[in-house]
Scaffold this motif. Structure first.
Motif, PDB file in Angstrom:
ATOM      1  N   THR A 128     -19.383  -9.988 -14.550  1.00 24.55           N
ATOM      2  CA  THR A 128     -19.469 -10.204 -13.249  1.00 24.55           C
ATOM      3  C   THR A 128     -18.971  -9.259 -12.501  1.00 24.55           C
ATOM      4  N   ASP A 129     -17.419  -8.766 -12.443  1.00 21.69           N
ATOM      5  CA  ASP A 129     -17.403  -8.005 -11.479  1.00 21.69           C
ATOM      6  C   ASP A 129     -15.892  -7.307 -11.674  1.00 21.69           C
ATOM      7  N   LEU A 130     -15.917  -7.200 -13.099  1.00 18.72           N
ATOM      8  CA  LEU A 130     -14.854  -6.290 -13.964  1.00 18.72           C
ATOM      9  C   LEU A 130     -13.198  -6.892 -13.370  1.00 18.72           C
ATOM     10  N   GLY A 131     -13.263  -8.243 -12.677  1.00 19.86           N
ATOM     11  CA  GLY A 131     -11.860  -8.443 -12.358  1.00 19.86           C
ATOM     12  C   GLY A 131     -11.915  -8.730 -11.046  1.00 19.86           C
ATOM     13  N   SER A 132     -10.882  -9.708 -10.137  1.00 20.28           N
ATOM     14  CA  SER A 132     -11.171 -10.064  -9.456  1.00 20.28           C
ATOM     15  C   SER A 132     -10.084  -8.400  -8.348  1.00 20.28           C
ATOM     16  N   PRO A 133     -10.830  -8.215  -6.791  1.00 20.53           N
ATOM     17  CA  PRO A 133      -9.434  -7.178  -6.699  1.00 20.53           C
ATOM     18  C   PRO A 133      -8.099  -7.050  -6.576  1.00 20.53           C
ATOM     19  N   LEU A 134      -7.849  -6.050  -7.171  1.00 16.87           N
ATOM     20  CA  LEU A 134      -5.636  -6.390  -7.369  1.00 16.87           C
ATOM     21  C   LEU A 134      -5.511  -6.044  -6.230  1.00 16.87           C
TER      22      LEU A 134
ATOM     23  N   GLU B  99      -0.964 -16.941 -20.027  1.00 16.02           N
ATOM     24  CA  GLU B  99      -2.179 -16.494 -20.811  1.00 16.02           C
ATOM     25  C   GLU B  99      -2.906 -17.992 -20.598  1.00 16.02           C
ATOM     26  N   HIS B 100      -2.741 -19.723 -19.839  1.00 13.00           N
ATOM     27  CA  HIS B 100      -3.653 -19.923 -19.700  1.00 13.00           C
ATOM     28  C   HIS B 100      -4.978 -19.709 -18.177  1.00 13.00           C
ATOM     29  N   LEU B 101      -5.142 -19.179 -17.215  1.00  9.04           N
ATOM     30  CA  LEU B 101      -5.012 -18.944 -16.072  1.00  9.04           C
ATOM     31  C   LEU B 101      -5.999 -17.421 -15.847  1.00  9.04           C
ATOM     32  N   LEU B 102      -6.929 -17.888 -15.667  1.00  5.53           N
ATOM     33  CA  LEU B 102      -7.967 -16.957 -14.576  1.00  5.53           C
ATOM     34  C   LEU B 102      -7.961 -16.911 -13.379  1.00  5.53           C
ATOM     35  N   VAL B 103      -7.765 -15.911 -12.775  1.00  7.97           N
ATOM     36  CA  VAL B 103      -7.707 -15.786 -11.028  1.00  7.97           C
ATOM     37  C   VAL B 103      -8.942 -15.028 -10.629  1.00  7.97           C
ATOM     38  N   THR B 104      -9.809 -15.970 -10.101  1.00  8.53           N
ATOM     39  CA  THR B 104     -10.806 -15.612  -9.818  1.00  8.53           C
ATOM     40  C   THR B 104     -11.330 -15.312  -7.938  1.00  8.53           C
ATOM     41  N   SER B 105     -12.784 -14.889  -7.758  1.00  7.94           N
ATOM     42  CA  SER B 105     -12.671 -14.280  -6.224  1.00  7.94           C
ATOM     43  C   SER B 105     -12.898 -16.263  -5.912  1.00  7.94           C
ATOM     44  N   GLY B 106     -12.531 -16.421  -5.131  1.00 13.49           N
ATOM     45  CA  GLY B 106     -12.294 -18.303  -5.291  1.00 13.49           C
ATOM     46  C   GLY B 106     -12.741 -19.035  -5.662  1.00 13.49           C
ATOM     47  N   ALA B 107     -12.886 -20.499  -4.990  1.00 14.48           N
ATOM     48  CA  ALA B 107     -13.337 -21.718  -6.313  1.00 14.48           C
ATOM     49  C   ALA B 107     -14.589 -20.994  -6.087  1.00 14.48           C
TER      50      ALA B 107
ATOM     51  N   SER C 148       0.795  -1.269  -0.314  1.00 21.30           N
ATOM     52  CA  SER C 148      -0.625   0.330  -0.250  1.00 21.30           C
ATOM     53  C   SER C 148       0.655   1.543   0.208  1.00 21.30           C
ATOM     54  N   SER C 149       1.760   0.938   0.903  1.00 28.82           N
ATOM     55  CA  SER C 149       2.699   2.321   0.958  1.00 28.82           C
ATOM     56  C   SER C 149       3.655   3.063  -0.482  1.00 28.82           C
ATOM     57  N   GLU C 150       4.384   1.693  -1.407  1.00 28.92           N
ATOM     58  CA  GLU C 150       5.253   1.052  -1.697  1.00 28.92           C
ATOM     59  C   GLU C 150       4.235   1.699  -3.484  1.00 28.92           C
ATOM     60  N   ASP C 151       3.675   0.484  -3.834  1.00 28.20           N
ATOM     61  CA  ASP C 151       2.631   1.016  -4.954  1.00 28.20           C
ATOM     62  C   ASP C 151       1.468   1.518  -4.413  1.00 28.20           C
ATOM     63  N   PRO C 152       0.764   2.372  -4.159  1.00 30.09           N
ATOM     64  CA  PRO C 152      -1.065   3.196  -4.157  1.00 30.09           C
ATOM     65  C   PRO C 152      -1.311   2.805  -5.323  1.00 30.09           C
ATOM     66  N   ASP C 153      -0.869   2.533  -6.418  1.00 29.47           N
ATOM     67  CA  ASP C 153      -1.564   2.523  -7.611  1.00 29.47           C
ATOM     68  C   ASP C 153      -2.551   1.249  -7.812  1.00 29.47           C
ATOM     69  N   ALA C 154      -1.862  -0.111  -7.249  1.00 31.34           N
ATOM     70  CA  ALA C 154      -2.811  -1.362  -6.342  1.00 31.34           C
ATOM     71  C   ALA C 154      -4.091  -1.113  -5.941  1.00 31.34           C
ATOM     72  N   MET C 155      -4.994  -0.093  -5.663  1.00 30.61           N
ATOM     73  CA  MET C 155      -6.008   0.626  -5.138  1.00 30.61           C
ATOM     74  C   MET C 155      -6.754   1.885  -5.950  1.00 30.61           C
ATOM     75  N   ALA C 156      -5.878   2.607  -6.636  1.00 26.56           N
ATOM     76  CA  ALA C 156      -6.155   3.175  -7.496  1.00 26.56           C
ATOM     77  C   ALA C 156      -6.565   2.818  -8.980  1.00 26.56           C
ATOM     78  N   VAL C 157      -6.372   1.909  -9.501  1.00 25.72           N
ATOM     79  CA  VAL C 157      -6.518   1.373 -10.409  1.00 25.72           C
ATOM     80  C   VAL C 157      -7.132  -0.064 -10.501  1.00 25.72           C
ATOM     81  N   TYR C 158      -7.856  -0.719 -11.685  1.00 23.18           N
ATOM     82  CA  TYR C 158      -8.231  -1.164 -11.775  1.00 23.18           C
ATOM     83  C   TYR C 158      -7.723  -2.413 -12.177  1.00 23.18           C
ATOM     84  N   GLY C 159      -7.706  -4.013 -12.032  1.00 22.27           N
ATOM     85  CA  GLY C 159      -6.993  -4.408 -12.633  1.00 22.27           C
ATOM     86  C   GLY C 159      -7.292  -5.701 -13.597  1.00 22.27           C
TER      87      GLY C 159
END
Length: 491
Positions: A351-357, A180-188, A143-154
């Protein structure tokens, strides 16, 4: 309310109506004391005769789910206190709103806000054993070194660095894949839901183990799928039964938990994994391989995942990090190829525009550098608790109670004598602060079961032994009571 009727089915219409209502009642979607629609209103809504609806209500009354009174209507059995609260605030109009939820056992039986001393219903690791503090420190640093993780969409697919790390993690476990064959989801759970919403529609045939994870049943039935449950033996899903049924009911999708299965703990053999893959290739159907527990083995490593043998894109593999790392972060990855993956990503985007970055970035250093050492320690801790649970059951459980010791995972599937009323056991256990999962919720269609699932992983070790001793005592009391009832003379 919406009730999906198949007028070409061999199942009579009144039984289809009764089954749908029974699922909703048993899930808690129709609370105790709820007034059901009138016969005339429901027959008009479903375009069936009033006689059909009357027979459905009679069927529900015969199994004590509803109470019907001439001139007053039919109510869900045993009105609760909440009914009296609603007299002051009349919410009865809400029953006229149509919804599309056929059952919600996951919502009813996995309420994590429920706090009891002996939580045996939650297949999760005791929070004190998880690397929460390390992940919090990583999150602060991020959060301190890379605040963009909260300021942009993933991205819709998920953070590329995390997908690269997960690809390495899975490749070490036999699944040769790339980011490129993986999709991150909000849990199984979201992964299962995306598959269902993308590929399953009303009437499609979905095969599942009997029993299986209740959350998956909820998802596929909500899509209007025809769920066909295949019995298991000590080697996993019975492929002989699946083979006999496949021509009559061609599969659109097969859902399986092949490694340390939930709830039984059984592991599908390598031979049957290959048979299942061959069947999917022959029928051009999908296999959803849900893998929450393969890293939690206590004797030897399990067989390679089915996905490790998949060369033609028939397997969608779902790997969650919630059980072993951070339930609150809700991170899982889905492995798929070709247009199957493209369609899942499209479904994810709507569904959600992508899981939280932020949570993806927070888990990245732990999975990259510390996950393997953590898993070694966690296996030792879980094996110790499993040993405690098994020894306690061996010492105190009535002789008629049986179980099979799992070689991995977090659960023990316990078979009770037919004389034990599981609903009554649940009421007694609740008074003692004990929770467990009744086996019936692990079957589609309200199938009866004389099993319960206990999870040995969430409760502290000393509390685990004390709670299991109490549960065994309750079982003994219920069995003694049933013996007395059998011996009572008939007057």
């Amino acid at each position: 309310m919406h009730i999906e009727l198949s007028r070409n089915s061999s199942v009579k219409l009144y039984l289809q109506i009764a089954k749908t209502l029974a699922d909703r009642i048993q899930s808690g979607l129709l609370p105790q004391g709820t007034k059901l629609p009138s016969v005339r209103h429901l027959s008009s809504l479903l375009s069936v005769s009033p006689v059909t609806v009357s027979k459905a209500y009679a069927e529900l009354e015969s199994i004590h789910l509803v109470v019907c009174t001439q001139g007053k209507g039919c109510y869900v059995a045993e009105p609760s206190v909440s009914l009296h609260r609603e007299e002051a605030l009349d919410l009865s109009w809400q029953m006229s709103l149509i919804d599309y939820l056929p059952r919600a056992q996951l919502w009813r039986n996995f309420n994590h806000s429920r706090q009891v001393p002996y939580s045996f219903h939650i297949a999760a690791v005791q929070p004190e054993l998880l690397p929460t503090r390390e992940i919090i420190n990583d999150t602060r640093r991020l959060s301190s070194e890379d605040p963009d993780a909260m300021a942009v969409y993933g991205t819709f697919e998920g953070d590329v660095e995390l997908r690269e790390v997960c690809a390495v993690h899975l490749s070490e476990r036999g699944i040769r894949t790339e980011a490129e064959h993986l999709l991150v989801t909000s849990g199984a759970q979201q992964g299962i839901d995306l598959v269902a919403r993308t590929f399953v529609g009303p009437g499609d045939v979905v095969y599942m183990e009997a029993p299986t994870y209740t959350g998956a049943i909820d998802v596929f039935t909500s899509r209007g799928a025809k769920v066909v449950m295949i019995p298991m033996d000590e080697q996993g899903m019975r492929m002989d039964i699946l083979t006999r049924l496949r021509d009559t009911h061609p599969p659109k999708l097969i859902y399986t938990i092949p490694t340390f299965h939930n709830p039984t703990g059984i592991t599908l053999t390598t031979v049957r994994r290959m048979q299942l893959l061959d069947l999917a290739q022959s029928y051009h159907c999908l296999i959803v391989e849900d893998d929450p527990f393969s890293d939690l083995y206590y004797k030897t490593k399990p067989p390679l995942p089915i996905k490790a043998h998949d060369l033609s894109g028939h397997v969608i593999y779902i790997k969650s990090f919630s059980k072993t790392v951070a339930p609150g972060c809700r991170i899982a990855c889905v492995v798929a190829t070709g247009s199957v993956l493209d369609r899942l990503v499209a479904a994810k985007s709507t569904t959600d525009l992508g899981s939280p970055l932020l949570t993806q970035k927070a888990l990245l250093p732990f999975i990259r550098h510390r996950l393997d050492n953590h898993l070694v320690s966690l296996r030792d801790q879980m094996q110790d608790r499993l040993t405690t649970a098994l020894h306690t059951l061996q010492r105190f459980a009535p002789a008629e109670v049986t179980w099979q010791a799992p070689e991995g995972g977090l659960n023990i599937w316990i078979k009770l004598p037919p004389a034990v009323d599981i609903a009554e056991l649940g009421r007694l256990a609740d008074r003692e602060g004990i929770s467990f999962l009744p086996g019936g919720v692990c079957y589609a269609g309200g199938m009866e079961s004389n099993h319960i699932r206990i999870s040995f992983s969430y409760t502290a070790k000393d509390t685990l032994e004390a709670g299991l001793r109490k549960l065994c005592r309750l079982l003994g009391e219920l069995l003694d009571r049933s013996v007395i009832m059998e011996r009572r003379p008939i007057l």
